[in-house]
Design an enzyme around this catalytic site. Structure first.
Site, PDB file in Angstrom:
ATOM      1  N   ASN A   1       0.821  -1.206   0.000  1.00 39.41           N
ATOM      2  CA  ASN A   1       0.000   0.000   0.000  1.00 39.41           C
ATOM      3  C   ASN A   1       0.856   1.256   0.000  1.00 39.41           C
ATOM      4  OD1 ASN A   1      -2.351  -1.493   0.049  1.00 39.41           O
ATOM      5  ND2 ASN A   1      -2.780  -1.148   2.209  1.00 39.41           N
TER       6      ASN A   1
ATOM      7  N   ARG B   1      -5.327   2.389 -13.394  1.00 30.60           N
ATOM      8  CA  ARG B   1      -3.951   2.533 -12.914  1.00 30.60           C
ATOM      9  C   ARG B   1      -3.299   1.194 -12.591  1.00 30.60           C
ATOM     10  NH1 ARG B   1      -4.188   6.578  -8.717  1.00 30.60           N
ATOM     11  NH2 ARG B   1      -3.748   8.119 -10.327  1.00 30.60           N
TER      12      ARG B   1
ATOM     13  N   HIS C   1     -15.602   3.583 -15.027  1.00 26.87           N
ATOM     14  CA  HIS C   1     -15.380   2.823 -13.796  1.00 26.87           C
ATOM     15  C   HIS C   1     -16.616   2.019 -13.384  1.00 26.87           C
ATOM     16  CE1 HIS C   1     -14.568   2.522  -9.316  1.00 26.87           C
ATOM     17  NE2 HIS C   1     -13.427   2.112  -9.814  1.00 26.87           N
TER      18      HIS C   1
ATOM     19  N   TYR D   1     -12.238  -9.321  -1.706  1.00 29.25           N
ATOM     20  CA  TYR D   1     -12.960  -8.056  -1.595  1.00 29.25           C
ATOM     21  C   TYR D   1     -14.433  -8.344  -1.330  1.00 29.25           C
ATOM     22  CZ  TYR D   1      -9.104  -5.383  -3.789  1.00 29.25           C
ATOM     23  OH  TYR D   1      -7.901  -4.792  -4.075  1.00 29.25           O
TER      24      TYR D   1
ATOM     25  N   ARG E   1     -13.862   2.649   4.793  1.00 26.36           N
ATOM     26  CA  ARG E   1     -12.670   1.836   5.046  1.00 26.36           C
ATOM     27  C   ARG E   1     -11.389   2.666   5.012  1.00 26.36           C
ATOM     28  NH1 ARG E   1     -11.720  -0.952   0.306  1.00 26.36           N
ATOM     29  NH2 ARG E   1      -9.920   0.378  -0.073  1.00 26.36           N
TER      30      ARG E   1
ATOM     31  N   HIS F   1     -15.266  -3.415   0.344  1.00 26.25           N
ATOM     32  CA  HIS F   1     -15.164  -2.689  -0.928  1.00 26.25           C
ATOM     33  C   HIS F   1     -16.512  -2.249  -1.483  1.00 26.25           C
ATOM     34  CE1 HIS F   1     -14.025  -2.259  -5.314  1.00 26.25           C
ATOM     35  NE2 HIS F   1     -13.020  -1.645  -4.732  1.00 26.25           N
TER      36      HIS F   1
END
Length: 751
Positions: free
Chosen positions: A87, A439, A469, A508, A604, A632
């Protein structure tokens, strides 16, 4: 210098950030906040927002705290350390690199919290160094525990003769042929060091004439980050330590005076040029440029020779870069290899997702199950295979004539891609909207696009400025009976909160919504026409679509709650998302709170909203859930004149987070849950379980600190609940025999 880890870091004050029970968002903007948070002054003060970058680092600190959570098995705690390291790497390569770029361009425009890029970069560097120290301490503790459990991570210590010989043989056969030592002198140009590349600098003296020589060994990316030494007792060694152990073999005729390991991170963001004539060609070249981006972090391990360090600084061009020095490990993402050790007792018990019973009741015919009524699939508790089977069935069904699909992230081994190719090869009309601006997945998506096009799929790359998206799939099927006494075409739709990615779907938590509602089908068709042909929908029946109507629809729903509160009616908002950073949306929630609306949020990651300030945001609570699975799903629920939870509530799922990019610069979708069972599953199961969780939850305080929910008389773990109980809409008739789903109840203290 920290005495435990040797990490060089800037002073961070007296706050104890090493405790796993408490984490802090140390935003400098807090110092400008009216004390004690005067509501009238806060309404127009940047201090009503937390800094985005520092809030993200606070989230990662919560992730890192799970590596010290003794309720988890040992190797799962090690995995959390690895996730934390990965991360931070991505954060540095994108967000911090962006701040550094603004500083280089002398941009002084402040962010919503009042910090200039220079101030934010300095504060972010300080917090990253602080987290690095915590990572090193955590690694030292985990190494000690692993050693007690029979898993050794070695460095330069002596092993038994058999293992010493194995290491020498392995180095000679598997490492030596791959690495290339390079002298660093005027005759040898300084080599290019790839992003996330690790290298070792050796200080040598030639035995023949005692001449000093500096040598660099860059570690090729294909080599394993950690090597498992054979034997019943597990032993692992990092690739850099293995190379350093064998320096004598690597440099015969030289005396090794010392060595130092280094690692670099480069700016990895891609800027999109509006006048790019060919988006695909532009991204192919942009990916190459990214690999040579500016260095934004230099990590140094060991007692570096001052001359070698100075040489690195000069050759790498470290303008606005962060330099991190440590005696410990560099590159924590790599420790994930050790998590593969075959020790099931040190890991979570394996979990196999359920296949929706309602689909099985229809002999696997997904279209029949959807025709009966809408269905929600709750991943990872229910299998992602049902999403893949939806497309596989469409591919082989002779009555299916068309498939349209968005693809943001699909993974490296995608059954979704295979299903679309199979459908095209069967002569069906297949359209795929492939987002090549996803990305770090740009290159993979370009490869998928090429394969799809070769199979006859119509591939669309969407907009230059906006990322597509939204997660949408639609299947048009010829049917003899549409319920109106005649045949025609029926559209089946899938709307998701997560990507069409089979790997992430295992970890997720996301929602997959299947419906044959004609209104949803008409709206999905308009969405695809918008992306493929720029035909902006004049109106939609169910879908809210950003960047056109999703923001305004949220504002309408918030305004209704605000009006209900002022009228004395029950008024509440529940929302779950990954990040909340949009200042205008946050201000609407502040206004609702001041009107008396109870606003309870599960966020989150990043949260720029400051909750719990008396007279300003006292009716807003924010919690973050960190656990075995990555939360998620994105959900909104509005009381609509009755106490939550109730059938009267407006419940919607969405692909969008509460961020400006999602609301203004991406194509996103939001759709209401109108079917009773689906509505109840999302509101009374998913949302309620998140709010009453006590074992994996952190509460955000007005001063920016986050604190674990303390021990309670009746603890509740939402992940365990969903792993052991079927979902409502997917259960079919299988519960009629008496097997019940425990009904959740809300206690106000839980949220």
């Amino acid at each position: 210098m920290d005495e435990t880890t040797g990490t060089v870091m800037q002073p961070t004050g007296d706050t104890d950030t090493t405790s796993p029970a408490r984490a802090q968002v140390p935003t400098p903007a807090q110092t400008d906040a009216p004390a004690p948070f005067d509501p009238a002054a806060l309404a127009s003060c940047p201090s009503r927002f937390f800094n985005r970058e520092l809030s993200w680092l606070a989230f990662n600190e919560r992730v890192l705290a799970e590596a010290s959570n003794m309720n988890y098995p040992l190797l799962e705690r090690l995995r959390f350390l690895s996730i934390s390291g990965s991360n931070i790497d991505e954060f540095l390569m994108v967000r911090v690199a962006g701040l550094a770029g603004q500083v280089r361009r002398q941009i002084e425009e402040a962010s919503i919290d009042g910090l200039t890029p220079g101030q934010a970069l300095a504060a972010t560097h300080e917090k990253v160094l602080e987290l690095e120290t915590i990572q090193q301490k955590t690694w030292a503790g985990l190494k000690a525990e692993m050693a007690e459990a029979g898993i050794a991570v070695i460095g330069d210590e002596t092993l038994d003769p058999e293992r010493e010989q194995w290491l020498k043989d392995y180095f000679a056969t598997d490492i030596m042929p791959v690495i290339t030592p390079q002298a660093i002198d005027p005759a040898h140009p300084f080599p290019f060091v790839a992003n996330q590349g690790i290298g070792v600098l050796f200080s040598l003296n030639r035995i023949a004439d005692n001449a000093p020589v500096m040598e660099m060994v860059l570690i090729p990316a294909p080599l394993p980050r950690f090597v498992r030494i054979p034997g019943e007792e597990a032993a692992w060694i990092s690739i850099e330590d293995l190379i350093c152990r064998n320096a004598g073999t690597l440099f015969p005729g030289f005396k090794v005076g010392g060595h130092g390991v280094f690692r670099i991170l480069r700016d990895s963001d891609l800027e999109i040029e509006e006048d790019a004539e060919d988006l695909v060609r532009y991204f192919r070249s942009a990916i190459q440029r990214r690999r040579r981006g500016l260095v934004i972090v230099l990590q140094l391990q060991g007692k570096f020779d001052p001359a070698a360090e100075e040489m690195l600084r000069g050759q790498l061009g470290l303008d606005q870069a962060l330099i991190m020095k440590t005696e410990g490990l560099i590159g924590f993402s790599g420790v994930s290899a050790i998590c593969d050790e075959d020790r099931p007792e040190l890991k979570f018990e394996p979990y196999s997702p359920r296949y929706p019973e309602r689909v099985l009741e229809h002999d696997g015919d997904i279209f029949a199950a959807i025709r009966e009524k809408d269905i929600i699939i709750h991943h990872p508790y229910e299998s992602f295979e049902v999403v893949i089977d939806f497309l596989r069935q469409a591919a082989r069904d002779p009555d299916v004539i068309a498939i349209k699909q968005t693809l943001y992230r699909a993974g490296k081994q995608s059954a979704i891609i295979s299903a679309l190719i199979a459908a095209a090869e069967q002569g069906k009309s297949v359209t795929a909207v492939v987002e090549i601006k996803a990305r770090f997945d740009e290159e993979q998506n370009l490869l998928w696009a090429g394969q799809l096009e070769r199979a006859g799929v119509q591939v669309i790359y969407g907009f230059i400025d906006w990322k597509t998206h939204g997660k949408v799939s639609m299947v048009v099927r010829r049917e003899s009976d549409l319920g109106n006494g005649r045949g025609g075409y029926r559209t089946y739709c899938h709307f998701g909160t997560g990507n069409y990615h089979p790997i992430t779907a295992r970890i997720y938590t996301d929602l997959s919504y299947f419906t044959a509602d004609p209104a949803a089908g008409r709206d999905a068709g308009k969405l695809f026409n918008f992306v493929t042909g720029y035909v902006e929908p004049d109106e939609t029946e169910l879908l809210s679509i950003s960047p056109m109507t999703l923001r305004s629809r949220l504002y309408e729903l918030i305004a209704t709650e605000t009006a209900n509160a002022k009228a004395g009616k029950p008024a509440a908002i529940w929302a779950k998302m990954n990040s909340l950073t949009d200042p205008e949306l946050i201000d609407h929630l502040y206004t609702a709170s001041q009107a008396g609306v109870d606003v309870d949020l599960v966020i989150r990651g990043i949260c720029c909203l400051r909750p719990g300030i008396e007279g300003f945001s006292e009716n807003i609570s924010v919690k973050s859930v960190i656990g075995r699975f990555l939360e998620h799903s994105r959900i909104w629920a509005f009381a609509n004149g009755a106490d939550l939870p109730s059938r009267q509530a407006e419940v919607l799922i969405t692909s969008a987070d509460g961020m400006s990019r999602n609301l203004d610069r991406r194509v996103e979708i939001m759709i209401p849950m109108r079917n009773k069972t689906v509505h109840d599953q999302v509101l009374d199961q998913v949302m309620l379980a998140n709010f009453i969780d006590t074992e994996q939850s952190w509460l955000l305080h007005p001063d920016g600190t986050s604190e674990r929910v303390g021990e309670v008389e009746e603890p509740f773990n939402l992940h365990r609940y969903f792993m052991t109980n079927p979902s409502l809409s997917g259960r079919g008739a299988s519960l009629a025999s008496g097997r019940k789903v425990p009904k959740l109840s809300l206690r106000r203290g839980n949220i």
